[in-house]
Scaffold this motif. Structure first.
Motif, PDB file in Angstrom:
ATOM      1  N   GLY A  92       8.761  55.976  56.918  1.00  0.00           N
ATOM      2  CA  GLY A  92       8.406  54.867  57.792  1.00  0.00           C
ATOM      3  C   GLY A  92       8.277  53.532  57.090  1.00  0.00           C
ATOM      4  N   GLU A  93       8.272  53.531  55.746  1.00  0.00           N
ATOM      5  CA  GLU A  93       8.129  52.286  54.996  1.00  0.00           C
ATOM      6  C   GLU A  93       9.429  51.803  54.353  1.00  0.00           C
ATOM      7  OE1 GLU A  93       4.866  52.528  52.257  1.00  0.00           O
ATOM      8  OE2 GLU A  93       3.550  53.512  53.728  1.00  0.00           O
ATOM      9  N   VAL A  94      10.479  52.615  54.439  1.00  0.00           N
ATOM     10  CA  VAL A  94      11.745  52.224  53.826  1.00  0.00           C
ATOM     11  C   VAL A  94      12.254  50.904  54.405  1.00  0.00           C
ATOM     12  CG1 VAL A  94      14.175  52.852  53.550  1.00  0.00           C
ATOM     13  CG2 VAL A  94      12.401  54.577  53.222  1.00  0.00           C
ATOM     14  N   GLY A  95      12.067  50.718  55.698  1.00  0.00           N
ATOM     15  CA  GLY A  95      12.530  49.501  56.353  1.00  0.00           C
ATOM     16  C   GLY A  95      11.823  48.242  55.899  1.00  0.00           C
ATOM     17  N   PHE A  96      10.693  48.387  55.219  1.00  0.00           N
ATOM     18  CA  PHE A  96       9.939  47.224  54.741  1.00  0.00           C
ATOM     19  C   PHE A  96      10.238  46.887  53.285  1.00  0.00           C
ATOM     20  CE2 PHE A  96       7.297  49.210  58.072  1.00  0.00           C
ATOM     21  CZ  PHE A  96       7.273  48.162  58.988  1.00  0.00           C
ATOM     22  N   LEU A  97      11.118  47.648  52.662  1.00  0.00           N
ATOM     23  CA  LEU A  97      11.490  47.353  51.283  1.00  0.00           C
ATOM     24  C   LEU A  97      12.276  46.051  51.203  1.00  0.00           C
ATOM     25  CD1 LEU A  97      12.680  50.885  50.102  1.00  0.00           C
ATOM     26  CD2 LEU A  97      10.585  49.712  49.406  1.00  0.00           C
ATOM     27  N   PRO A  98      12.304  45.402  50.039  1.00  0.00           N
ATOM     28  CA  PRO A  98      13.136  44.207  49.880  1.00  0.00           C
ATOM     29  C   PRO A  98      14.595  44.534  50.185  1.00  0.00           C
ATOM     30  CG  PRO A  98      11.658  44.475  48.006  1.00  0.00           C
ATOM     31  CD  PRO A  98      11.546  45.725  48.815  1.00  0.00           C
ATOM     32  N   PRO A  99      15.348  43.575  50.716  1.00  0.00           N
ATOM     33  CA  PRO A  99      16.753  43.840  51.075  1.00  0.00           C
ATOM     34  C   PRO A  99      17.583  44.375  49.916  1.00  0.00           C
ATOM     35  CG  PRO A  99      16.043  41.720  51.959  1.00  0.00           C
ATOM     36  CD  PRO A  99      14.937  42.211  51.072  1.00  0.00           C
ATOM     37  N   GLU A 100      17.270  43.940  48.680  1.00  0.00           N
ATOM     38  CA  GLU A 100      18.037  44.426  47.539  1.00  0.00           C
ATOM     39  C   GLU A 100      18.012  45.949  47.454  1.00  0.00           C
ATOM     40  OE1 GLU A 100      15.871  41.981  47.405  1.00  0.00           O
ATOM     41  OE2 GLU A 100      16.614  40.318  46.175  1.00  0.00           O
ATOM     42  N   ALA A 101      16.860  46.540  47.755  1.00  0.00           N
ATOM     43  CA  ALA A 101      16.746  47.996  47.732  1.00  0.00           C
ATOM     44  C   ALA A 101      17.204  48.604  49.051  1.00  0.00           C
ATOM     45  CB  ALA A 101      15.310  48.406  47.434  1.00  0.00           C
ATOM     46  N   ARG A 102      16.674  48.085  50.134  1.00  0.00           N
ATOM     47  CA  ARG A 102      16.922  48.673  51.457  1.00  0.00           C
ATOM     48  C   ARG A 102      18.401  48.697  51.827  1.00  0.00           C
ATOM     49  NH1 ARG A 102      14.271  44.961  54.472  1.00  0.00           N
ATOM     50  NH2 ARG A 102      16.217  43.893  55.005  1.00  0.00           N
ATOM     51  N   ASP A 103      19.101  47.630  51.497  1.00  0.00           N
ATOM     52  CA  ASP A 103      20.492  47.492  51.946  1.00  0.00           C
ATOM     53  C   ASP A 103      21.529  47.887  50.903  1.00  0.00           C
ATOM     54  OD1 ASP A 103      19.429  46.472  54.288  1.00  0.00           O
ATOM     55  OD2 ASP A 103      19.670  44.372  53.669  1.00  0.00           O
ATOM     56  N   HIS A 104      21.122  48.011  49.640  1.00  0.00           N
ATOM     57  CA  HIS A 104      22.133  48.190  48.587  1.00  0.00           C
ATOM     58  C   HIS A 104      21.881  49.388  47.676  1.00  0.00           C
ATOM     59  CE1 HIS A 104      24.074  44.404  49.621  1.00  0.00           C
ATOM     60  NE2 HIS A 104      22.866  43.866  49.692  1.00  0.00           N
ATOM     61  N   GLU A 105      20.802  50.111  47.898  1.00  0.00           N
ATOM     62  CA  GLU A 105      20.552  51.321  47.123  1.00  0.00           C
ATOM     63  C   GLU A 105      20.577  52.515  48.066  1.00  0.00           C
ATOM     64  OE1 GLU A 105      17.908  49.729  43.374  1.00  0.00           O
ATOM     65  OE2 GLU A 105      16.829  50.337  45.179  1.00  0.00           O
ATOM     66  N   PRO A 106      20.996  53.680  47.584  1.00  0.00           N
ATOM     67  CA  PRO A 106      21.133  54.841  48.474  1.00  0.00           C
ATOM     68  C   PRO A 106      19.786  55.313  49.017  1.00  0.00           C
ATOM     69  CG  PRO A 106      21.428  55.497  46.185  1.00  0.00           C
ATOM     70  CD  PRO A 106      21.386  53.996  46.189  1.00  0.00           C
ATOM     71  N   ALA A 107      19.785  55.690  50.294  1.00  0.00           N
ATOM     72  CA  ALA A 107      18.551  56.175  50.912  1.00  0.00           C
ATOM     73  C   ALA A 107      18.010  57.399  50.188  1.00  0.00           C
ATOM     74  CB  ALA A 107      18.799  56.486  52.385  1.00  0.00           C
ATOM     75  N   THR A 108      18.896  58.211  49.633  1.00  0.00           N
ATOM     76  CA  THR A 108      18.445  59.416  48.929  1.00  0.00           C
ATOM     77  C   THR A 108      17.629  59.096  47.688  1.00  0.00           C
ATOM     78  OG1 THR A 108      20.580  59.489  47.771  1.00  0.00           O
ATOM     79  CG2 THR A 108      20.340  60.867  49.740  1.00  0.00           C
ATOM     80  N   ALA A 109      17.753  57.860  47.175  1.00  0.00           N
ATOM     81  CA  ALA A 109      16.984  57.459  45.999  1.00  0.00           C
ATOM     82  C   ALA A 109      15.671  56.785  46.376  1.00  0.00           C
ATOM     83  CB  ALA A 109      17.806  56.509  45.141  1.00  0.00           C
ATOM     84  N   LEU A 110      15.443  56.573  47.653  1.00  0.00           N
ATOM     85  CA  LEU A 110      14.266  55.840  48.107  1.00  0.00           C
ATOM     86  C   LEU A 110      13.351  56.668  49.006  1.00  0.00           C
ATOM     87  CD1 LEU A 110      16.124  52.539  49.115  1.00  0.00           C
ATOM     88  CD2 LEU A 110      14.859  52.928  46.995  1.00  0.00           C
ATOM     89  N   ASP A 111      13.932  57.361  49.979  1.00  0.00           N
ATOM     90  CA  ASP A 111      13.187  58.022  51.051  1.00  0.00           C
ATOM     91  C   ASP A 111      12.622  59.355  50.572  1.00  0.00           C
ATOM     92  OD1 ASP A 111      12.246  59.166  53.389  1.00  0.00           O
ATOM     93  OD2 ASP A 111      13.939  58.490  54.611  1.00  0.00           O
ATOM     94  N   GLY A 112      11.284  59.410  50.493  1.00  0.00           N
ATOM     95  CA  GLY A 112      10.621  60.627  50.031  1.00  0.00           C
ATOM     96  C   GLY A 112      10.022  61.462  51.141  1.00  0.00           C
ATOM     97  N   GLY A 113      10.413  61.206  52.395  1.00  0.00           N
ATOM     98  CA  GLY A 113       9.886  61.988  53.504  1.00  0.00           C
ATOM     99  C   GLY A 113       8.667  61.350  54.134  1.00  0.00           C
ATOM    100  N   ALA A 114       8.037  62.066  55.032  1.00  0.00           N
ATOM    101  CA  ALA A 114       6.973  61.500  55.859  1.00  0.00           C
ATOM    102  C   ALA A 114       5.878  60.824  55.048  1.00  0.00           C
ATOM    103  CB  ALA A 114       6.377  62.584  56.752  1.00  0.00           C
ATOM    104  N   ASP A 115       5.390  61.485  54.009  1.00  0.00           N
ATOM    105  CA  ASP A 115       4.341  60.878  53.186  1.00  0.00           C
ATOM    106  C   ASP A 115       4.860  60.441  51.818  1.00  0.00           C
ATOM    107  OD1 ASP A 115       4.677  63.285  51.903  1.00  0.00           O
ATOM    108  OD2 ASP A 115       2.547  63.819  51.864  1.00  0.00           O
ATOM    109  N   GLY A 116       6.170  60.540  51.620  1.00  0.00           N
ATOM    110  CA  GLY A 116       6.780  60.113  50.368  1.00  0.00           C
ATOM    111  C   GLY A 116       6.789  61.159  49.280  1.00  0.00           C
ATOM    112  N   LEU A 117       6.241  62.337  49.548  1.00  0.00           N
ATOM    113  CA  LEU A 117       6.061  63.335  48.488  1.00  0.00           C
ATOM    114  C   LEU A 117       6.888  64.605  48.678  1.00  0.00           C
ATOM    115  CD1 LEU A 117       2.211  63.018  47.925  1.00  0.00           C
ATOM    116  CD2 LEU A 117       4.052  62.088  46.508  1.00  0.00           C
ATOM    117  N   ASP A 118       7.821  64.607  49.631  1.00  0.00           N
ATOM    118  CA  ASP A 118       8.597  65.820  49.884  1.00  0.00           C
ATOM    119  C   ASP A 118       9.349  66.282  48.632  1.00  0.00           C
ATOM    120  OD1 ASP A 118       7.724  65.751  52.468  1.00  0.00           O
ATOM    121  OD2 ASP A 118       9.697  65.390  53.381  1.00  0.00           O
ATOM    122  N   VAL A 119      10.046  65.368  47.982  1.00  0.00           N
ATOM    123  CA  VAL A 119      10.853  65.746  46.821  1.00  0.00           C
ATOM    124  C   VAL A 119       9.953  66.071  45.634  1.00  0.00           C
ATOM    125  CG1 VAL A 119      12.725  65.053  45.283  1.00  0.00           C
ATOM    126  CG2 VAL A 119      12.752  64.315  47.666  1.00  0.00           C
TER     127      VAL A 119
END
Length: 266
Positions: free
Chosen positions: A164-191
Motif C-alpha cells: 500500500g505504500e509503493v505508490g508513495f515512493l519517489p518517482p525514480e523508484a516507483r516508475d523506473h525500478e522493478p516492483a519485485t525489488a520494492l513490494d514486500g507484501g501487505a506489511d512489507g515482510l513477506d519475502v
C-alpha cells in the motif's frame, strides 16, 4: 543545470557535473539531461552507481543500490566467521552487495540470485571480476543444491516496502525500478519471512543471514529470524538511518555474541 533544477533535482549542480563528465559530445550531454529530467534515476542515466567504494554498473530497469545498504555489507563483514569462503547475495539486483562483500572479504566463492532476468544480466557484469556466478529464480530455488548447508554469509536485500505504500515512493523508484525489488507484501515482510524460514537449511554452522529492513518493521523482522531458530540481533546506523537484522546459525560455534542490539559502531 537549469533543466535539472526545473525538473526538481535537489542536487542539480552535482548531477550536472556527473552528466557533463559522462557525455562525450554536446548532443550526448543534452540527451542525458533529458533522460534525467524525465525522472530516470541518475544512476541509470549514468550507467553506474558508487557503492561501498566500488563502481557498480546499473542498467535501466534495475534496482539502484542505496547508500544505506553499505551498512548491511559492513555488518555482514563484521559477522562473518574467520575464513568465510562461501557468500550468497540473494535478491541481488545489480549484484552490488555481492561484489562489495567479495571485495571486502577477499577470495570467496560468490553466488548471487534474483527473480528478474534484467537484474541477473546486470549482476553478472558486476560480479564477474570476483568470479561470481548469478542464478535466476525465486530465492533459494535459484541456488545450486550443492550450496545447501555450506553458506558462510547470506546477504539478502529483500523488498520491504508494504504494498500500500509503493505508490508513495519517489518517482525514480516507483516508475523506473522493478516492483519485485520494492513490494514486500501487505506489511512489507513477506519475502523477509521466507528468507528467514529457509536460511537455516542453507547456512553453514556459524553462518550468518543479514537482511535490511525499516525501523517500524524491525521488531517483526527480528521475531521472524528468531522463529526460524537463528540467534538474532538488530544493528542500527543512525547516520544512514539503516536497520539490519543479523541471524546466526548455531551461534555457539560462531565468535562473538551480543546483547540483542548493535548500534553499528563496532
Amino acid at each position: 543545470m537549469a533543466a535539472l533544477r526545473a525538473a526538481g533535482c535537489v542536487f542539480a549542480e552535482e548531477e550536472a557535473e556527473l552528466i557533463l563528465a559522462a557525455g562525450r559530445t554536446p548532443d550526448e550531454v543534452t540527451a542525458l539531461v533529458a533522460r534525467r529530467a524525465s525522472g530516470l534515476p541518475l544512476e541509470q542515466v549514468l550507467g553506474w552507481a558508487r557503492f561501498h567504494g566500488l563502481r557498480i554498473t546499473v542498467e535501466p530497469g534495475v534496482f539502484v543500490p542505496r547508500r544505506r545498504t553499505e551498512f548491511l555489507v559492513d555488518r555482514a563483514v563484521a559477522q562473518a566467521v574467520p575464513g568465510a569462503r562461501l557468500v550468497v547475495d540473494l535478491c541481488c539486483g545489480s549484484g552490488a552487495v555481492g561484489a562489495a562483500l567479495a571485495a571486502a572479504l577477499g577470495p570467496v566463492e560468490l553466488h548471487a540470485a534474483d527473480i528478474d532476468p534484467v537484474a541477473v544480466r546486470c549482476a553478472r557484469r558486476n560480479v564477474s571480476s570476483a568470479g561470481g556466478r548469478v542464478h535466476q529464480g525465486d530465492l533459494f530455488a535459484a541456488l545450486p543444491t550443492g550450496l545447501r548447508g555450506r553458506i558462510d554469509v547470506l546477504a539478502a536485500n529483500v523488498p520491504y516496502v508494504p504494498t500500500g505504500e509503493v505508490g508513495f515512493l519517489p518517482p525514480e523508484a516507483r516508475d523506473h525500478e522493478p516492483a519485485t525489488a520494492l513490494d514486500g507484501g501487505a506489511d512489507g515482510l513477506d519475502v523477509l519471512r521466507r528468507v528467514a524460514a529457509g536460511a537455516p537449511d542453507w547456512l553453514a554452522p556459524g553462518g550468518c543471514l543479514v537482511v535490511e529492513t525499516s525501523e517500524d518493521q524491525a521488531p517483526a523482522a527480528v521475531a521472524a529470524f528468531a522463529q526460524a531458530g537463528l540467534d538474532t540481533r538488530l544493528a542500527v546506523s543512525p547516520e544512514l538511518y539503516a536497520h539490519v537484522v543479523i541471524g546466526v546459525k548455531d551461534a555457539a560455534e560462531a565468535a562473538g555474541g551480543g546483547d540483542g542490539r548493535d548500534d553499528g559502531r563496532a
